[in-house]
Design a protein around this motif. Structure first.
Motif, PDB file in Angstrom:
ATOM      1  N   ALA A 291       0.842  -1.196   0.000  1.00 21.05           N
ATOM      2  CA  ALA A 291       0.000   0.000   0.000  1.00 21.05           C
ATOM      3  C   ALA A 291       0.881   1.252   0.000  1.00 21.05           C
ATOM      4  O   ALA A 291       2.030   1.211   0.440  1.00 21.05           O
ATOM      5  CB  ALA A 291      -0.914  -0.007   1.220  1.00 21.05           C
ATOM      6  N   PRO A 292       0.353   2.380  -0.473  1.00 21.41           N
ATOM      7  CA  PRO A 292       1.169   3.596  -0.521  1.00 21.41           C
ATOM      8  C   PRO A 292       1.462   4.151   0.867  1.00 21.41           C
ATOM      9  O   PRO A 292       0.593   4.170   1.750  1.00 21.41           O
ATOM     10  CB  PRO A 292       0.291   4.570  -1.324  1.00 21.41           C
ATOM     11  CG  PRO A 292      -1.104   4.076  -1.123  1.00 21.41           C
ATOM     12  CD  PRO A 292      -0.987   2.585  -1.038  1.00 21.41           C
ATOM     13  N   ARG A 293       2.718   4.598   1.033  1.00 18.50           N
ATOM     14  CA  ARG A 293       3.148   5.262   2.266  1.00 18.50           C
ATOM     15  C   ARG A 293       4.157   6.342   1.909  1.00 18.50           C
ATOM     16  O   ARG A 293       5.204   6.043   1.343  1.00 18.50           O
ATOM     17  CB  ARG A 293       3.775   4.278   3.254  1.00 18.50           C
ATOM     18  CG  ARG A 293       2.817   3.287   3.833  1.00 18.50           C
ATOM     19  CD  ARG A 293       3.430   2.544   5.020  1.00 18.50           C
ATOM     20  NE  ARG A 293       4.492   1.643   4.646  1.00 18.50           N
ATOM     21  CZ  ARG A 293       5.763   1.798   4.949  1.00 18.50           C
ATOM     22  NH1 ARG A 293       6.155   2.874   5.622  1.00 18.50           N
ATOM     23  NH2 ARG A 293       6.663   0.912   4.579  1.00 18.50           N
ATOM     24  N   LEU A 294       3.824   7.573   2.227  1.00 17.08           N
ATOM     25  CA  LEU A 294       4.711   8.693   1.944  1.00 17.08           C
ATOM     26  C   LEU A 294       5.044   9.398   3.254  1.00 17.08           C
ATOM     27  O   LEU A 294       4.145   9.769   4.015  1.00 17.08           O
ATOM     28  CB  LEU A 294       4.061   9.668   0.962  1.00 17.08           C
ATOM     29  CG  LEU A 294       4.897  10.885   0.552  1.00 17.08           C
ATOM     30  CD1 LEU A 294       4.699  11.193  -0.929  1.00 17.08           C
ATOM     31  CD2 LEU A 294       4.526  12.118   1.380  1.00 17.08           C
ATOM     32  N   ALA A 295       6.352   9.569   3.515  1.00 17.15           N
ATOM     33  CA  ALA A 295       6.802  10.264   4.716  1.00 17.15           C
ATOM     34  C   ALA A 295       6.862  11.759   4.439  1.00 17.15           C
ATOM     35  O   ALA A 295       7.644  12.211   3.600  1.00 17.15           O
ATOM     36  CB  ALA A 295       8.175   9.752   5.132  1.00 17.15           C
TER      37      ALA A 295
ATOM     38  N   ALA B 215       6.700   3.298  -0.263  1.00 13.61           N
ATOM     39  CA  ALA B 215       6.148   2.023  -0.734  1.00 13.61           C
ATOM     40  C   ALA B 215       4.909   2.289  -1.563  1.00 13.61           C
ATOM     41  O   ALA B 215       4.247   3.320  -1.417  1.00 13.61           O
ATOM     42  CB  ALA B 215       5.805   1.109   0.447  1.00 13.61           C
ATOM     43  N   GLY B 216       4.598   1.338  -2.450  1.00 17.36           N
ATOM     44  CA  GLY B 216       3.355   1.390  -3.201  1.00 17.36           C
ATOM     45  C   GLY B 216       3.298   2.499  -4.230  1.00 17.36           C
ATOM     46  O   GLY B 216       4.310   3.044  -4.668  1.00 17.36           O
ATOM     47  N   GLU B 217       2.069   2.848  -4.590  1.00 12.30           N
ATOM     48  CA  GLU B 217       1.816   3.881  -5.591  1.00 12.30           C
ATOM     49  C   GLU B 217       0.701   4.807  -5.112  1.00 12.30           C
ATOM     50  O   GLU B 217      -0.195   4.393  -4.384  1.00 12.30           O
ATOM     51  CB  GLU B 217       1.403   3.254  -6.920  1.00 12.30           C
ATOM     52  CG  GLU B 217       2.470   2.401  -7.577  1.00 12.30           C
ATOM     53  CD  GLU B 217       2.008   1.824  -8.897  1.00 12.30           C
ATOM     54  OE1 GLU B 217       2.816   1.766  -9.827  1.00 12.30           O
ATOM     55  OE2 GLU B 217       0.816   1.439  -8.996  1.00 12.30           O
ATOM     56  N   ILE B 218       0.766   6.066  -5.545  1.00 11.79           N
ATOM     57  CA  ILE B 218      -0.288   7.045  -5.295  1.00 11.79           C
ATOM     58  C   ILE B 218      -0.780   7.546  -6.642  1.00 11.79           C
ATOM     59  O   ILE B 218       0.026   7.869  -7.528  1.00 11.79           O
ATOM     60  CB  ILE B 218       0.217   8.219  -4.436  1.00 11.79           C
ATOM     61  CG1 ILE B 218       0.514   7.768  -3.006  1.00 11.79           C
ATOM     62  CG2 ILE B 218      -0.805   9.358  -4.420  1.00 11.79           C
ATOM     63  CD1 ILE B 218       1.073   8.862  -2.118  1.00 11.79           C
ATOM     64  N   ALA B 219      -2.092   7.629  -6.798  1.00 10.70           N
ATOM     65  CA  ALA B 219      -2.678   8.116  -8.043  1.00 10.70           C
ATOM     66  C   ALA B 219      -3.644   9.255  -7.741  1.00 10.70           C
ATOM     67  O   ALA B 219      -4.207   9.339  -6.637  1.00 10.70           O
ATOM     68  CB  ALA B 219      -3.412   6.985  -8.771  1.00 10.70           C
TER      69      ALA B 219
ATOM     70  N   LEU C  29      -0.785  15.738  -8.553  1.00 15.69           N
ATOM     71  CA  LEU C  29       0.395  14.976  -8.148  1.00 15.69           C
ATOM     72  C   LEU C  29       1.596  15.356  -9.012  1.00 15.69           C
ATOM     73  O   LEU C  29       1.480  15.493 -10.234  1.00 15.69           O
ATOM     74  CB  LEU C  29       0.070  13.484  -8.297  1.00 15.69           C
ATOM     75  CG  LEU C  29       1.035  12.437  -7.769  1.00 15.69           C
ATOM     76  CD1 LEU C  29       1.229  12.589  -6.269  1.00 15.69           C
ATOM     77  CD2 LEU C  29       0.464  11.042  -8.072  1.00 15.69           C
ATOM     78  N   HIS C  30       2.736  15.559  -8.357  1.00 10.04           N
ATOM     79  CA  HIS C  30       4.017  15.704  -9.045  1.00 10.04           C
ATOM     80  C   HIS C  30       4.946  14.605  -8.533  1.00 10.04           C
ATOM     81  O   HIS C  30       4.939  14.302  -7.338  1.00 10.04           O
ATOM     82  CB  HIS C  30       4.671  17.056  -8.749  1.00 10.04           C
ATOM     83  CG  HIS C  30       4.153  18.177  -9.597  1.00 10.04           C
ATOM     84  ND1 HIS C  30       2.830  18.518  -9.648  1.00 10.04           N
ATOM     85  CD2 HIS C  30       4.816  19.040 -10.425  1.00 10.04           C
ATOM     86  CE1 HIS C  30       2.667  19.552 -10.471  1.00 10.04           C
ATOM     87  NE2 HIS C  30       3.860  19.889 -10.958  1.00 10.04           N
ATOM     88  N   ALA C  31       5.741  14.028  -9.413  1.00  9.78           N
ATOM     89  CA  ALA C  31       6.769  13.060  -9.029  1.00  9.78           C
ATOM     90  C   ALA C  31       8.048  13.409  -9.756  1.00  9.78           C
ATOM     91  O   ALA C  31       8.034  13.627 -10.979  1.00  9.78           O
ATOM     92  CB  ALA C  31       6.339  11.633  -9.358  1.00  9.78           C
ATOM     93  N   GLN C  32       9.150  13.502  -9.013  1.00  7.44           N
ATOM     94  CA  GLN C  32      10.438  13.888  -9.582  1.00  7.44           C
ATOM     95  C   GLN C  32      10.320  15.197 -10.368  1.00  7.44           C
ATOM     96  O   GLN C  32      10.894  15.364 -11.434  1.00  7.44           O
ATOM     97  CB  GLN C  32      10.990  12.776 -10.486  1.00  7.44           C
ATOM     98  CG  GLN C  32      11.185  11.419  -9.798  1.00  7.44           C
ATOM     99  CD  GLN C  32      12.266  11.430  -8.748  1.00  7.44           C
ATOM    100  OE1 GLN C  32      12.022  11.843  -7.615  1.00  7.44           O
ATOM    101  NE2 GLN C  32      13.451  10.964  -9.113  1.00  7.44           N
TER     102      GLN C  32
ATOM    103  N   ALA D 238       2.362   8.203  -9.017  1.00 11.16           N
ATOM    104  CA  ALA D 238       3.741   8.187  -8.519  1.00 11.16           C
ATOM    105  C   ALA D 238       3.998   6.834  -7.869  1.00 11.16           C
ATOM    106  O   ALA D 238       3.078   6.219  -7.322  1.00 11.16           O
ATOM    107  CB  ALA D 238       3.960   9.300  -7.501  1.00 11.16           C
ATOM    108  N   HIS D 239       5.244   6.375  -7.926  1.00 13.93           N
ATOM    109  CA  HIS D 239       5.546   5.067  -7.344  1.00 13.93           C
ATOM    110  C   HIS D 239       6.709   5.170  -6.360  1.00 13.93           C
ATOM    111  O   HIS D 239       7.405   6.192  -6.273  1.00 13.93           O
ATOM    112  CB  HIS D 239       5.845   4.034  -8.436  1.00 13.93           C
ATOM    113  CG  HIS D 239       7.009   4.379  -9.317  1.00 13.93           C
ATOM    114  ND1 HIS D 239       8.317   4.242  -8.917  1.00 13.93           N
ATOM    115  CD2 HIS D 239       7.046   4.846 -10.587  1.00 13.93           C
ATOM    116  CE1 HIS D 239       9.120   4.607  -9.887  1.00 13.93           C
ATOM    117  NE2 HIS D 239       8.378   4.985 -10.931  1.00 13.93           N
ATOM    118  N   ALA D 240       6.905   4.084  -5.621  1.00 15.42           N
ATOM    119  CA  ALA D 240       7.911   4.040  -4.570  1.00 15.42           C
ATOM    120  C   ALA D 240       9.277   4.450  -5.100  1.00 15.42           C
ATOM    121  O   ALA D 240       9.673   4.088  -6.198  1.00 15.42           O
ATOM    122  CB  ALA D 240       7.983   2.633  -3.980  1.00 15.42           C
TER     123      ALA D 240
END
Length: 621
Positions: A178-182, A202-206, A223-226, A233-235
């Motif tokens: 499951a998704p987990r973002l610190a 961990a996981g992915e967020i959409a 959502l922004h990733a990198q 976005a993924h782990a």
């Protein structure tokens, strides 16, 4: 790939990142208002022909800002340790290296910076010193490059080395988690709302996902990733998540953005620690430490589970008792610093976020922790099923593991199930031998005799299985061995019909066996034997020797006791006497009977209701 810079202050981290990426990570905070991308302390670089992007976390080197370095380091894939040629190895060089090593980072490189300032022969000597420094850290084989960001020397070679590392770095495990973002930063943008940033562990967020943050529901608005707009976005990616339904002031640094079914906050967890080899003293129970996990930090106390202490350079299992709740999932990395937050002591892995306060050093518990160290969730679950005598809570297992799919219910391994059944049957046989005139204990009382710490849902499943296979019988709330509940003879049935109206008339005062024998015209020995058999069947209830009441009466009295407990929090003889209209002696006899059968329990001069008991659970008259 996330690249984390590390090294002493003024050793050129920000300058080298700017030379590699063209981005100055020391931009003013107000520049973030130009868009959702967050560049303060972060920079990005595309990997040619790979479709991936490197993210650089540029952390401060000052001793007082090591906690910021810890927050950044917890999510990195590749360490870039900088050592200035003019200064050489400095205190924060050693501490940052210790942090990286204790976090389990094994991919990295060393850049000897400011090479243009080096005296002849200095580079060779420093290279040898750095190589010796890396020994035993997990980064032993890391390449050492000589660079000068100002002169441009070695920058292209370092950039190509990073590209090659990104192409060959194993991807983080995404499926099944499951998704987990610190969260390491939160702010508000006009037209966007609350934005949180951090590394997705961990996981992915959409976009559109319904998540939780600090216990509050929040929906992913964008959502922004990198540093790029994405739908998912993924782990392993630095992510900025715009959230609906939560205000910036409700977000604390260190909070976790997670799927609802894996959200947790624990104040004690078990872990495996490695004490840094450079420590002068062993780590002992009772040591107060600063705990860094994800982007969160708090103080905690250590309880060593293997022996009395952990020697420098060795590892051991511990329980960390936190002074504030933390998010901790199995396999998460952590770092400990000393009570004064002046040096790094140890690092390790979370084993169990649901650590028990009691029985934490028993051989059975240590076997469970060994199972938690197995390499896959499937193997951990299989082993725990074989070890957990009280059953495995599948929902809690999935929560601790951070699994994508929530699990429900309880499971008990075959060996544990067979052993429990034998204990249960033995307890019933002993109960019948000790109290032959009673049908059996109620299910709640039997659980207290056999498996007092077993969860009620699993206990009901166990009883249901034994009943379905004919190994136990259940009548109302009572459980007994099948052979104990024998059928009444014709004579006994005739006597039962005679005594029924007399017991109903007697009510709470009850009727004595000798009086029933006289009134019914039956021999007293036969009457006693029949009443005992009826009590064994659960049809009657023997309050004291030879004094009986019927079930309807006992249900009414139990209802009154429950009502008194709800009103006063306990049941006293005086309150029960007044509610029933009985004399004090008879009221006490009934209360003591309720204590014996498991409806109440005696505490001093009062009686407390056992809330798990289903005895006499009918309405009060």
């Amino acid at each position: 790939m996330i690249v984390g810079t590390a090294g002493h202050i003024d050793h050129g981290k920000t300058t080298l990142v700017r030379a590699l990426t063209g981005i100055d990570t020391d931009r003013l905070p107000e520049e973030k208002a130009r868009g959702i991308s967050i560049e303060l302390g972060y920079a990005y670089l595309d990997v040619p022909g790979h479709g991936e992007r490197l993210g650089f976390i540029d952390v401060p080197g000052h001793e007082k800002l090591v906690h910021t370095m810890l927050a950044g380091a917890s999510g990195i894939d590749f360490a870039l340790l900088l050592v200035a040629a003019d200064d050489g190895v400095m205190p924060q060089t050693r501490e940052h290296l210790a942090v990286l090593s204790l976090l389990g980072v094994t991919h990295g490189a060393v850049a000897i910076t400011k090479a243009d300032r080096a005296e002849p022969g200095r580079i060779e000597a420093l290279t040898a010193e750095v190589r010796a420094l890396l020994a035993g850290t997990g980064l032993d084989a890391s390449p050492i490059l000589v660079v000068s960001a100002h002169a441009g020397h070695g920058v292209d070679e370092l950039r190509e080395l990073l590209f090659d590392a990104a192409r060959h770095l194993p991807s983080r495990h995404v499926h099944g988690l499951a998704p987990r973002l610190a969260v390491d930063r939160a702010f508000t943008l006009d037209g966007v709302g609350t934005v949180v940033t951090g590394t997705l562990h961990a996981g992915e967020i959409a976009v559109g996902d319904e998540l939780v943050l600090s216990g509050r529901p929040a929906r992913v608005r964008s959502l922004h990733a990198q540093n790029r707009v994405v739908e998912r976005a993924h782990a392993g990616q630095r992510s900025a998540v715009a959230l609906a339904g939560i205000a910036k002031d409700e977000v604390a640094r260190g909070a976790w953005l997670t799927a609802p079914h894996v959200a947790l906050a624990t104040d004690r967890f078990d872990a495996r620690l490695r004490l840094w080899a450079g420590e002068a003293k062993p780590l002992r129970s009772g040591t107060r430490v600063h705990l860094h996990l994800g982007a969160q930090s708090t103080t905690a106390s250590v309880a060593v589970l293997d022996g009395e202490q952990i020697e420098p350079g060795d590892s051991g299992r511990v329980q960390l008792v936190c002074h504030a709740p933390v998010g901790a999932w199995r396999g998460d990395r952590l770092v400990l610093r000393d009570a004064g937050a002046t040096r790094t002591l140890a690092g390790g892995l979370v084993l169990d976020p649901f650590a028990p306060a009691r029985y934490r050093r028993t051989p059975e518990r240590l076997d469970e922790l060994a199972a938690c160290e197995l390499p896959t969730a499937a193997r951990r679950r299989e082993r725990l099923l074989g070890l957990c005598r009280l059953g495995l809570d599948l929902a809690r297992f999935a929560q601790a593991e951070g699994l994508t799919e929530p699990l429900q219910g309880w499971a008990l391994g075959e060996a544990a199930s067979a052993a429990l059944a034998e204990r249960l049957l033995a307890a019933l046989a002993e109960f019948h031998a000790r109290s032959p005139d009673e049908l059996g204990p109620d299910a709640a009382r039997l659980r207290r005799l056999v498996a007092p710490r077993m969860a009620e849902p699993l206990w009901r499943d166990v009883l249901g299985d034994l009943r379905a296979t004919g190994r136990v019988a259940v009548r109302g709330a009572f459980v007994h061995l099948p052979e104990h509940g024998v059928q009444l003879s014709a004579v006994e049935q005739r006597i039962a019909q005679k005594v029924a109206p007399r017991l109903a008339e007697a009510g709470a005062e009850g009727a004595w066996a000798r009086d029933l024998a006289k009134d019914c015209g039956e021999p007293e020995p036969l009457m006693r034997a029949t009443l005992a058999r009826l009590a064994r069947q659960g049809e009657l209830h023997q309050v004291v020797k030879d004094l009986y009441c019927d079930t309807a009466t006992m249900t009414r009295l139990a209802g009154l006791a429950r009502a008194i407990h709800v009103e006063h929090g306990n049941v006293t003889a005086a309150a029960f006497r007044d509610a029933t209209g009985l004399g004090r002696k008879r009221a006490i006899q009934h209360l003591e009977h309720f204590d014996r059968v498991g409806l109440l329990r005696r505490v001093g001069d009062e009686h407390r209701l056992r809330t798990d008991s289903a005895l006499f659970a009918g309405p009060a008259a």
